[in-house]
Every structure is written in C-alpha cells, then in structure tokens.
Design a protein around this motif. Structure first.
Motif, mmCIF file in Angstrom:
data_model
loop_
_atom_site.group_PDB
_atom_site.id
_atom_site.type_symbol
_atom_site.label_atom_id
_atom_site.label_comp_id
_atom_site.label_asym_id
_atom_site.label_seq_id
_atom_site.Cartn_x
_atom_site.Cartn_y
_atom_site.Cartn_z
ATOM 1 N N ALA A 67 17.047 -46.942 47.556
ATOM 2 C CA ALA A 67 16.837 -48.345 47.949
ATOM 3 C C ALA A 67 17.662 -48.668 49.188
ATOM 4 O O ALA A 67 17.187 -49.356 50.100
ATOM 5 C CB ALA A 67 17.208 -49.270 46.793
ATOM 6 N N ALA A 68 18.876 -48.155 49.227
ATOM 7 C CA ALA A 68 19.733 -48.407 50.385
ATOM 8 C C ALA A 68 19.141 -47.735 51.632
ATOM 9 O O ALA A 68 19.039 -48.349 52.700
ATOM 10 C CB ALA A 68 21.143 -47.882 50.121
ATOM 11 N N LEU A 69 18.687 -46.497 51.466
ATOM 12 C CA LEU A 69 18.116 -45.755 52.599
ATOM 13 C C LEU A 69 16.898 -46.490 53.158
ATOM 14 O O LEU A 69 16.765 -46.684 54.370
ATOM 15 C CB LEU A 69 17.740 -44.347 52.114
ATOM 16 N N GLY A 70 16.032 -46.923 52.249
ATOM 17 C CA GLY A 70 14.776 -47.538 52.670
ATOM 18 C C GLY A 70 14.931 -48.939 53.244
ATOM 19 O O GLY A 70 14.000 -49.459 53.862
ATOM 20 N N THR A 71 16.059 -49.559 53.023
ATOM 21 C CA THR A 71 16.252 -50.926 53.531
ATOM 22 C C THR A 71 17.345 -50.979 54.601
ATOM 23 O O THR A 71 17.784 -52.064 54.993
ATOM 24 C CB THR A 71 16.641 -51.883 52.374
ATOM 25 N N SER A 72 17.800 -49.821 55.047
ATOM 26 C CA SER A 72 18.859 -49.739 56.067
ATOM 27 C C SER A 72 20.102 -50.525 55.662
ATOM 28 O O SER A 72 20.706 -51.242 56.467
ATOM 29 C CB SER A 72 18.361 -50.232 57.435
ATOM 30 N N THR A 73 20.436 -50.429 54.399
ATOM 31 C CA THR A 73 21.680 -51.041 53.914
ATOM 32 C C THR A 73 22.566 -49.909 53.419
ATOM 33 O O THR A 73 22.152 -48.744 53.412
ATOM 34 C CB THR A 73 21.411 -52.024 52.763
ATOM 35 N N THR A 74 23.770 -50.267 52.993
ATOM 36 C CA THR A 74 24.625 -49.258 52.369
ATOM 37 C C THR A 74 24.904 -49.682 50.930
ATOM 38 O O THR A 74 24.788 -50.870 50.581
ATOM 39 C CB THR A 74 25.955 -49.084 53.112
ATOM 40 N N MET A 75 25.268 -48.714 50.119
ATOM 41 C CA MET A 75 25.442 -48.999 48.696
ATOM 42 C C MET A 75 26.710 -48.337 48.183
ATOM 43 O O MET A 75 27.037 -47.215 48.589
ATOM 44 C CB MET A 75 24.233 -48.456 47.926
ATOM 45 N N ASP A 76 27.455 -49.032 47.324
ATOM 46 C CA ASP A 76 28.494 -48.381 46.527
ATOM 47 C C ASP A 76 28.354 -48.893 45.104
ATOM 48 O O ASP A 76 27.757 -49.945 44.885
ATOM 49 C CB ASP A 76 29.897 -48.630 47.081
ATOM 50 N N PHE A 77 28.829 -48.116 44.163
ATOM 51 C CA PHE A 77 28.698 -48.581 42.779
ATOM 52 C C PHE A 77 29.961 -48.297 41.998
ATOM 53 O O PHE A 77 30.758 -47.421 42.339
ATOM 54 C CB PHE A 77 27.476 -47.974 42.084
ATOM 55 N N GLU A 78 30.128 -49.107 40.955
ATOM 56 C CA GLU A 78 31.316 -49.007 40.108
ATOM 57 C C GLU A 78 30.856 -48.866 38.656
ATOM 58 O O GLU A 78 30.074 -49.686 38.162
ATOM 59 C CB GLU A 78 32.134 -50.305 40.244
ATOM 60 N N ILE A 79 31.315 -47.818 38.001
ATOM 61 C CA ILE A 79 31.035 -47.681 36.560
ATOM 62 C C ILE A 79 31.997 -48.630 35.839
ATOM 63 O O ILE A 79 33.214 -48.511 35.991
ATOM 64 C CB ILE A 79 31.308 -46.243 36.088
ATOM 65 N N THR A 80 31.459 -49.577 35.082
ATOM 66 C CA THR A 80 32.347 -50.538 34.405
ATOM 67 C C THR A 80 32.589 -50.167 32.949
ATOM 68 O O THR A 80 33.554 -50.623 32.346
ATOM 69 C CB THR A 80 31.761 -51.956 34.479
ATOM 70 N N GLY A 81 31.711 -49.379 32.385
ATOM 71 C CA GLY A 81 31.903 -48.980 30.985
ATOM 72 C C GLY A 81 31.073 -47.754 30.684
ATOM 73 O O GLY A 81 30.041 -47.509 31.312
ATOM 74 N N ALA A 82 31.529 -46.957 29.727
ATOM 75 C CA ALA A 82 30.753 -45.791 29.299
ATOM 76 C C ALA A 82 31.210 -45.423 27.900
ATOM 77 O O ALA A 82 32.389 -45.115 27.699
ATOM 78 C CB ALA A 82 30.964 -44.629 30.248
ATOM 79 N N VAL A 83 30.314 -45.527 26.946
ATOM 80 C CA VAL A 83 30.655 -45.089 25.584
ATOM 81 C C VAL A 83 29.562 -44.152 25.083
ATOM 82 O O VAL A 83 28.389 -44.320 25.391
ATOM 83 C CB VAL A 83 30.836 -46.270 24.596
ATOM 84 N N TRP A 84 29.982 -43.179 24.320
ATOM 85 C CA TRP A 84 29.047 -42.221 23.737
ATOM 86 C C TRP A 84 28.312 -42.857 22.553
ATOM 87 O O TRP A 84 28.667 -43.934 22.083
ATOM 88 C CB TRP A 84 29.821 -40.993 23.247
ATOM 89 N N ASN A 85 27.303 -42.115 22.060
ATOM 90 C CA ASN A 85 26.693 -42.414 20.765
ATOM 91 C C ASN A 85 27.646 -41.888 19.685
ATOM 92 O O ASN A 85 28.310 -40.868 19.892
ATOM 93 C CB ASN A 85 25.328 -41.719 20.648
ATOM 94 N N VAL A 86 27.730 -42.577 18.537
ATOM 95 C CA VAL A 86 28.631 -42.123 17.468
ATOM 96 C C VAL A 86 28.158 -40.781 16.911
ATOM 97 O O VAL A 86 26.960 -40.587 16.688
ATOM 98 C CB VAL A 86 28.703 -43.173 16.334
ATOM 99 N N LEU A 87 29.093 -39.860 16.728
ATOM 100 C CA LEU A 87 28.808 -38.590 16.048
ATOM 101 C C LEU A 87 29.172 -38.786 14.577
ATOM 102 O O LEU A 87 30.347 -38.791 14.214
ATOM 103 C CB LEU A 87 29.653 -37.462 16.654
ATOM 104 N N PRO A 88 28.164 -39.008 13.724
ATOM 105 C CA PRO A 88 28.501 -39.295 12.319
ATOM 106 C C PRO A 88 28.958 -38.039 11.583
ATOM 107 O O PRO A 88 28.636 -36.932 11.989
ATOM 108 C CB PRO A 88 27.189 -39.822 11.741
ATOM 109 N N ASN A 89 29.719 -38.231 10.536
ATOM 110 C CA ASN A 89 30.177 -37.098 9.729
ATOM 111 C C ASN A 89 29.709 -37.305 8.289
ATOM 112 O O ASN A 89 30.203 -38.184 7.584
ATOM 113 C CB ASN A 89 31.704 -36.978 9.802
ATOM 114 N N GLU A 90 28.732 -36.497 7.888
ATOM 115 C CA GLU A 90 28.116 -36.699 6.567
ATOM 116 C C GLU A 90 29.100 -36.444 5.441
ATOM 117 O O GLU A 90 29.069 -37.123 4.420
ATOM 118 C CB GLU A 90 26.884 -35.798 6.413
#
Ligand SMILES: [Zn+2]
Length: 475
Positions: A296-319
């Motif tokens: 999107a940045a390339l096609g619109t002649s803009t620049t882009m940066d991004f920030e990961i604000t959160g990341a959590v896994w799926n729970v690994l259950p233990n039977e």
C-alpha cells in the motif's frame, strides 16, 4: 481424625496451622477466611485499576502474601505492578497465577440495572478482582499445608495487564517461569468447568503511513495521501480473507485518517488485530498483512512503519492436569443462590440482549470436561502455557448467561454471587496444587504430554521480541 486434630488445635494454638494435614481441614481453613477474602476482592473491585496501573490492587495482594509468610519480589520484568511471591524451597515448583486489572468504561454498582459507580470509569467486567483474590486464598492455604511438612516451592505470580497489555508475555520473557514445573490458575465465568480448552492466538499492531500534505483542490498533484495508503492496505487485507484458514479473524479500525477533507492527509494510521487458533499459522498471516501495508505504501508513494502492540499465543491445554482439576472441582461442587441472589440473577438476565442458552441453576453443577474446544477469546496465559504445563478452570462467578466484559459481569463480580464462585475456584485450585506437590507422577505426566504437544525442537518465540512493556497503553 479431624475431631482429634481440632481438639489439638484448641488445646495448643501455637502449633495451630502447622498441624494441618488433611484436605478437609485445608478446605475449612479457606472457608474460615471467607470474610477476609470477600473484603480483599471487594477492595480490588472498588479500586478498578486498568492494565499496568494496578498499584493499589497489587500492593494489597502483596501485603496479604507477606503477612502470610511469603517473600515478595515486586516490580519484576520492568513492570511496577508485577510481582512474584514465594514460599518453601526445592522441587517441585508450582505457581499459582493471579490477575487484577479492570476494563475501561465498565464501572457498575453491584445491582441488576445499569448504574455506573462513576460514569465512563473502569470496572471489573472480567472479574479479575476475584481472579487475583481466589488465587491468593488458594496460595495461602497451600502454603500452610506445605509448612506442615511437605517439600517444594510455591509461588504466587501477580500478573498485570491481562486485558490487552500482554503482561505475562514480558514475565515469561524475563525468565520468571523458566524453573516452574506447573502452573495452576482459573478465570471467572458463568459456569464451573475445567475442560482442557484453548483460545485464539492474537497479534495486534498499528500501521502508520506518512505522505505529503497539499491543498486538496488547488494542488492535489503535489500531495501523497497517507489515507489512500490505509485504504489500499485495508482493501488488500479484505481480499486476503478468502485466502486464509476460515477460523482466522482480522479486525481493524482507522485511528487517524486526516484532519480535514480539503487537506491531503500526510499521516494516517490503522490499528489491526489478527486472531487464529494456531500461532504458527497466524505468524504467516501477520507477515502477509505487513506485506499488504508495504504494498500500500509503495503504490501510494507514501512510507510506512508499524508497531506490534501485543502478541499472545493460543493456550496449549494440558489434558492430564485438567483431569486432576475436574476431579477436584467435582468434589467442591458449584454455587447455590440464596433467595435474594436468585432475584438478582433473574433481574440481571432480563437486561441481556439474547435469551441465555444456560439456565439459572446450572451454576450449581460442574460441566463435564470436553476435549478440543477453542474459545473465541485471547489471553496472555497462553504464552505461559507454551513454557510450563498449565491448567486453568472456570467458576460460576457471573450469573449463567452473563458474558464477560459487560456491566452485568462487573455487577456480579462485586456481589456475593461473585464471591461464591471465587471460593469454589480457590478450593478446587488448592486441592489440585496439593495433588501436584504430593504425587510426582502428575507433573511427570503433564510434562510428557506438554513435550509431545509442543513437538521436537520447539522453540518459543514472541513477536514482542525486545519491546518494552507498553506501560502507558491505557493512558
Ligand atoms: Zn479476563
């Protein structure tokens, strides 16, 4: 035996708690402090502090643990409100997890009609006041039992900012769980259940586009629109939906889109969430979302940066651990309402949008354990569960049918109904933790299942990499 023990306790108060050695007595010791725990839970409910700002709630829990004989390390993992309380020594090391953050906008009196304590203020709409306090009750009971002559180390982890702050991820990253053998916790809900359930992995981030401002009528050719870039990105991601596994969920909002239509926006921002039952699949999907942003940045002649604000896994259950907990939960039983509580329950159910699929009365029962279920929520407990065999259960702290993250849940979490569910959880967690300390085969079986499910050569990674905890994410 119990009567004799009680007689000994009466005659000789000095040996009182150290003489505790049977399960009924441990359960009675929790019950005897019901009023204290109800008070702690009500105080935290009143503080209603959001993620990373839980100073009073964290301090109160720490005070209780210190008074009970735990040593406390506060401010761990560069998070002022995170702490680890410890008692005992050597192996095994079992951790009980407590949460205590509130949710914005969910302030509510403990009544069955919408009535905020303070309008637009936070409230405990996920019942974390009960979560932290139930875990506290359990930790103190297990500590007393350990002190009576059982080997091992018990820890209470005070884990802030579960609601979107990924607090536990930073605590895992700091190595705080690296020597733990098993984790025991719970979550408030509208049912009693210890199924080995999973959740959705979730990555969140903000994409920021930078363009060139210009007069939108007089010199549009000189402008490069950052909003165009956001729209192009959103368009590409929306087309991508057809080409990802169908359980995937992608949601976004445009947080900045320009200031006025007659100015070409030189800045725009989109805030994305992506969820999937398997982090290893979500990882690849997130890379494609980032590619869409780059395109999107390339096609619109803009620049882009991004920030990961959160990341959590799926729970690994233990039977295995869930089966131990289910057995203990069945022994404790569910929650019975008084006539007043029944009236409260009936009133609050009238305020729900949908007719609840679960009936009043179901809170008295324990749901049979089901394998293979995946909830639609996401939690930072998941990252713990890929590092240590982890078990969690739900207790009926909310009236059946009341969803989490609602004002109705805040009302229940501040009522006697919430306390009753909390006590069920405290007791079932206590018996489960005692099982883990007294029978080494449980931890062995849990570990074997954990290793098998993670697969050979598994290496845990988090997208949060070396990012500092976003202590201001609620400000
Ligand atoms: Zn929650």
């Amino acid at each position: 035996m119990r009567r004799r023990l009680a007689a000994v306790l009466l005659l000789c108060p000095l040996i009182s708690l150290s003489a505790i050695d049977d399960r009924d007595t441990v359960l009675q010791s929790i019950e005897s402090r019901r009023a204290t725990y109800a008070d702690v839970a009500k105080q935290i409910w009143g503080f209603a502090e959001v993620g990373y700002q839980e100073q009073k709630s964290s301090a109160l829990l720490q005070r209780q643990l210190r008074a009970a004989g735990f040593s406390v390390r506060a401010g761990v993992a560069d998070i002022p409100t995170a702490f680890v309380a410890s008692f005992g020594s050597g192996k095994p090391i079992v951790a009980i997890i407590g949460e205590f953050d509130a949710l914005p906008g969910l302030s509510q009196e403990p009544v069955p009609q919408r009535r905020p304590v303070t309008p637009e203020s936070p409230g405990h709409g996920c019942g974390h006041n009960l979560l932290g306090t139930g875990a506290l009750a359990s930790a103190i009971a297990v500590k007393e039992w350990l002190a009576a002559g059982h080997a091992g180390t018990l820890r209470y982890y005070g884990t802030p900012a579960e609601e979107g702050g990924s607090g536990k991820v930073y605590m895992v990253r700091a190595g705080l769980f690296s020597d733990v053998d098993a984790v025991v916790t719970w979550h408030p809900g509208d049912r009693n259940e210890a199924s080995p359930a999973s959740t959705l992995a979730n990555i969140t981030g903000k994409f920021r586009f930078h363009g060139v401002a210009a007069h939108a009528a007089a010199a549009p050719d000189r402008g490069r629109s950052a909003l165009d870039a956001v729209e192009a990105m959103d368009y590409m991601v929306n087309m991508m939906r057809e080409h990802v596994p169908q359980e995937t969920r992608i949601h976004y909002i445009i947080t900045r889109g320009g200031a006025a239509p007659n100015v070409v926006p030189d800045f725009a921002e989109a805030y994305y969430y992506a969820r999937q039952p398997d982090m290893r699949i979500l990882d690849g999907i997130w890379d494609r979302i980032v590619d869409a942003a780059k395109g999107a940045a390339l096609g619109t002649s803009t620049t882009m940066d991004f920030e990961i604000t959160g990341a959590v896994w799926n729970v690994l259950p233990n039977e295995h651990l869930s089966s131990v907990m289910t057995k203990n939960l069945e022994r404790i039983g569910g929650v019975t309402y008084t006539p007043d509580e029944l009236k409260f329950a009936e009133e609050i159910r009238k305020t729900l949008n949908d007719t609840p699929s679960v009936a009043i009365g179901s809170q008295e029962k324990i749901r049979p354990s089901r394998v293979g279920t995946v909830g639609s929520a996401s939690t930072d407990l998941a990252d713990v569960s890929w590092n240590v065999p982890t078990v969690s259960m739900n207790a009926a702290t909310f009236v059946p049918g009341v969803p989490a993250h609602s004002w109705q849940a805040t009302a229940c979490a501040g009522s006697t109904i919430g306390i009753k569910g909390m006590m069920v959880a405290a007791k079932a967690m206590t018996l489960t933790t005692m099982d883990l300390f007294s029978d080494p085969s449980h931890i062995q079986k849990a570990r074997a299942e954990f290793d098998q499910k993670r697969g050979p050569g598994f290496v845990y990674k988090t997208r949060l990499a070396d990012r500092k905890p976003a202590l201001d994410y609620r400000k």
